[in-house]
Design a protein around this motif. Structure first.
Motif, short mmCIF file in Angstrom:
data_model
loop_
_atom_site.label_atom_id
_atom_site.label_comp_id
_atom_site.label_asym_id
_atom_site.label_seq_id
_atom_site.Cartn_x
_atom_site.Cartn_y
_atom_site.Cartn_z
N ILE A 164 9.42 -1.47 3.51
CA ILE A 164 8.06 -1.99 3.67
C ILE A 164 7.89 -2.55 5.07
O ILE A 164 8.67 -3.41 5.50
CB ILE A 164 7.76 -3.10 2.64
CG1 ILE A 164 8.00 -2.59 1.21
CG2 ILE A 164 6.33 -3.60 2.81
CD1 ILE A 164 8.02 -3.71 0.19
N GLN A 165 6.86 -2.08 5.76
CA GLN A 165 6.49 -2.68 7.04
C GLN A 165 5.46 -3.76 6.77
O GLN A 165 4.37 -3.49 6.27
CB GLN A 165 5.91 -1.63 7.99
CG GLN A 165 5.50 -2.21 9.35
CD GLN A 165 5.00 -1.13 10.29
OE1 GLN A 165 5.57 -0.06 10.39
NE2 GLN A 165 3.92 -1.44 11.00
N LYS A 213 2.97 -2.05 3.96
CA LYS A 213 2.80 -0.65 3.54
C LYS A 213 4.17 0.02 3.48
O LYS A 213 5.10 -0.31 4.24
CB LYS A 213 1.88 0.10 4.50
CG LYS A 213 2.38 0.17 5.94
CD LYS A 213 1.38 0.92 6.82
CE LYS A 213 1.87 0.99 8.27
NZ LYS A 213 0.91 1.71 9.15
N ALA A 214 4.29 0.97 2.57
CA ALA A 214 5.53 1.72 2.43
C ALA A 214 5.67 2.69 3.60
O ALA A 214 4.76 3.50 3.85
CB ALA A 214 5.53 2.48 1.11
N VAL A 215 6.78 2.60 4.32
CA VAL A 215 6.99 3.47 5.49
C VAL A 215 8.17 4.42 5.31
O VAL A 215 8.34 5.35 6.10
CB VAL A 215 7.19 2.63 6.77
CG1 VAL A 215 5.90 1.90 7.13
CG2 VAL A 215 8.35 1.64 6.62
N HIS A 216 8.97 4.18 4.28
CA HIS A 216 10.08 5.10 4.00
C HIS A 216 10.43 4.99 2.52
O HIS A 216 10.47 3.89 1.96
CB HIS A 216 11.31 4.75 4.84
CG HIS A 216 12.49 5.62 4.54
ND1 HIS A 216 12.58 6.92 4.98
CD2 HIS A 216 13.63 5.39 3.83
CE1 HIS A 216 13.72 7.45 4.56
NE2 HIS A 216 14.38 6.54 3.86
N PHE A 217 10.66 6.14 1.87
CA PHE A 217 10.98 6.18 0.45
C PHE A 217 12.45 6.55 0.27
O PHE A 217 12.88 7.63 0.70
CB PHE A 217 10.08 7.19 -0.28
CG PHE A 217 8.65 6.76 -0.39
CD1 PHE A 217 8.17 6.17 -1.55
CD2 PHE A 217 7.77 6.92 0.68
CE1 PHE A 217 6.85 5.75 -1.65
CE2 PHE A 217 6.45 6.51 0.59
CZ PHE A 217 5.98 5.93 -0.58
N GLU A 251 0.84 -1.20 0.00
CA GLU A 251 0.00 0.00 0.00
C GLU A 251 0.88 1.25 0.00
O GLU A 251 1.93 1.27 0.64
CB GLU A 251 -0.91 0.03 1.23
CG GLU A 251 -2.03 -0.99 1.22
CD GLU A 251 -2.98 -0.80 2.39
OE1 GLU A 251 -2.83 0.20 3.13
OE2 GLU A 251 -3.86 -1.66 2.58
N GLY A 252 0.43 2.28 -0.72
CA GLY A 252 1.09 3.58 -0.66
C GLY A 252 2.30 3.74 -1.54
O GLY A 252 3.06 4.70 -1.38
#
Length: 496
Positions: free
Chosen positions: A61-62, A74-78, A51-52
């Motif tokens: 990814i978490q 879900k993506a937590v850092h880019f 997600e995201g």
């Protein structure tokens, strides 16, 4: 830095809830679009639904749910952003549950939607299909909704930054000073997956003005006069929801739901609202003492105006009440109905059955090309609206019936009204009940047009109908820009 934080967090969570760990996959390249707004990556042979993120992003990814061959996260850092990305236009993006695809250019959105329809029909349907027609994209990608609902809440959702700032301010208070614990209220949308918190929306790009101006005025007026906002956990509070309907004919309906009746304050609010916004053509209120927010088993009361608004599709007019179902994107609804009418291939001699007819909009839209329109709908109130809409358009070749199609469409009904030459079916997201599919196979109408808001369940139903029908045409239509939702129309013909 991230791993250190994650390890500390894991230790803390394990002390509170055993077996619950935060698992982070680092620097993963997102490979492709999956479905329902999620993207996909592969790590050590395992498929990860994300997600995201969009294809081309490199993210941490978490993980949430994790199985042997696949996982969700879900993506937590880019680490880097995809070249496909564009700048979101809304300040609430990433927090609000709507318009989740703002970071994708619209051309990319509709390309992914077309591919999702194709993949669902092939993967789930597993039947022979014609080449799909190009998706009908929306000319208007903002301010396209004719209906929106907002929630009043005694608990405004605070971001992490806001919580840190609040704690900082409280820490700076002189010793012995009590912090300000005044409830921080909100009028907006629920936070996804957090039922008791609401995002305070100041500017929404889904509906044209005076939507934002009215909502902000009501919030500020209510705060100024000390009106109580609803607390969903305690089931307390006066102001609950506010529903807007705005039509292409320029009419504006506002329906405010209260937890209980308070005539003096209601008069105070409504007089101020009508004085500030002469654009409001009808103003209603609904008293809802229940735990849930649905108004469909309640009776809205008209305070000002006719209690309804009027919408147009081509030259056809439709009366829309506070509880009526109507396509929420009028312009694209018109395009959807044009496709449906074209797929029906009417010559003026056909008996057309409109199943799940709602307020009669599809049948009425097709009425000039049919000998007779028979509409069937389970909701009795919608059938009364359909009859009024047919009368308002001067139609004499339409009949509408409340009840279950399986019970209504029997030999006696066909003897009275004639067997259908064309059936149009427009079911909810769950698709058609298997008993209804069997009924359609029994009826054997020469042509079926299946309008779907969920290609996955449409694919399932097409597989069942494949027993007697061939899919002749397929046409996706994008009704909801910046979301993953997509409509699809299928034309089926009876096997010879």
């Amino acid at each position: 830095m991230l791993l250190t934080i994650c390890k500390a967090t894991v230790c803390y969570l394990c002390a509170v809830r055993k077996k619950q760990k935060i698992r982070i996959l680092e620097q993963v390249t997102v490979e492709d679009y999956a479905a329902e707004g999620k993207s996909i990556a592969r790590v050590d042979g395992k498929v990860i639904f994300i997600e995201g993120a969009v294809p081309g992003d490199v993210v941490n990814i978490q993980l949430g749910k994790s199985k042997k061959d696949w996982a969700e996260g879900k993506a937590v850092h880019f680490h880097s952003y995809s070249p496909q990305r564009t700048t979101p236009f809304c300040e609430h993006f990433g927090l609000c549950g709507g318009c989740k695809w703002q970071m994708l250019p619209y051309e990319q959105q509709i390309a992914y939607k077309q591919r999702e329809v194709e993949q669902n029909l092939k993967r789930i349907g597993r039947i022979d299909l014609p080449e799909m027609l190009p998706i009908v994209g929306a000319k208007q990608t903002k301010y396209y909704r004719n209906k929106l609902e907002y929630t009043f809440s005694s608990k405004r959702y605070l971001t992490r930054e806001e919580l840190l700032e609040r704690d900082k301010q409280r820490a700076a208070l002189p010793e012995g000073t009590e912090p300000d614990n005044t409830p921080d209220v909100a009028l907006g949308y629920h936070v996804p997956k957090i039922f008791d918190k609401v995002i305070d929306i100041h500017t929404c790009y889904l509906q044209q003005e005076p939507n934002n101006a009215i909502r902000n005025f009501v919030r500020d007026f209510a705060k100024k006069h000390g009106f109580s906002f609803y607390d969903i956990k305690a089931h307390e509070g006066w102001l609950r929801t506010m529903i807007f309907r705005m039509t292409t004919t320029g009419e504006v309906m506002v329906n405010i739901t209260f937890g209980y009746d308070d005539v003096p304050n209601r008069e105070l609010l409504f007089k101020a609202l009508l004085g500030e916004f002469p654009e409001i053509t009808t103003l209603l209120y609904t008293i809802n003492p229940k735990w849930n927010d649905s108004i469909y088993d309640l009776q809205p009361q008209t305070y000002f105006g006719s209690g309804h608004v009027t919408e147009k599709l081509e030259e056809f007019v439709f009366k829309i009440g506070p509880k009526s179902f109507f396509q929420t994107n009028t312009k694209q609804g018109e395009e959807l109905y044009k496709v449906t009418r074209a797929f029906a291939k009417l010559t003026g001699n056909e008996i057309l059955y409109d199943l799940y007819c709602g307020t009669g909009s599809i049948g009425i839209f097709c009425s000039k090309g049919a000998k007779k329109i028979i509409g069937v709908e389970a909701v009795a109130e919608a059938i009364e609206d359909a009859k009024e809409n047919a009368a308002a358009n001067g139609l004499t070749n339409t009949s509408f019936y409340a009840g279950d199609v399986i019970d209504i469409c029997n030999d006696a009904f066909f003897a009275e009204h004639g067997r259908p030459d064309v059936i149009i079916t427009d079911p909810p997201r769950a698709g058609m009940h298997e008993k209804l599919v069997r009924k359609l196979l029994e009826i054997e109408a020469p042509r079926i047009v299946y309008v779907s808001c969920n290609p996955s369940t449409q694919a399932r139903d097409l597989q069942l109908l494949n027993e007697k029908y061939i899919v002749e045409q397929l046409q996706p239509v994008d009704m909801f820009p910046h979301t993953h939702h997509i409509e699809n129309v299928a034309a089926l013909v009876l096997r010879s």
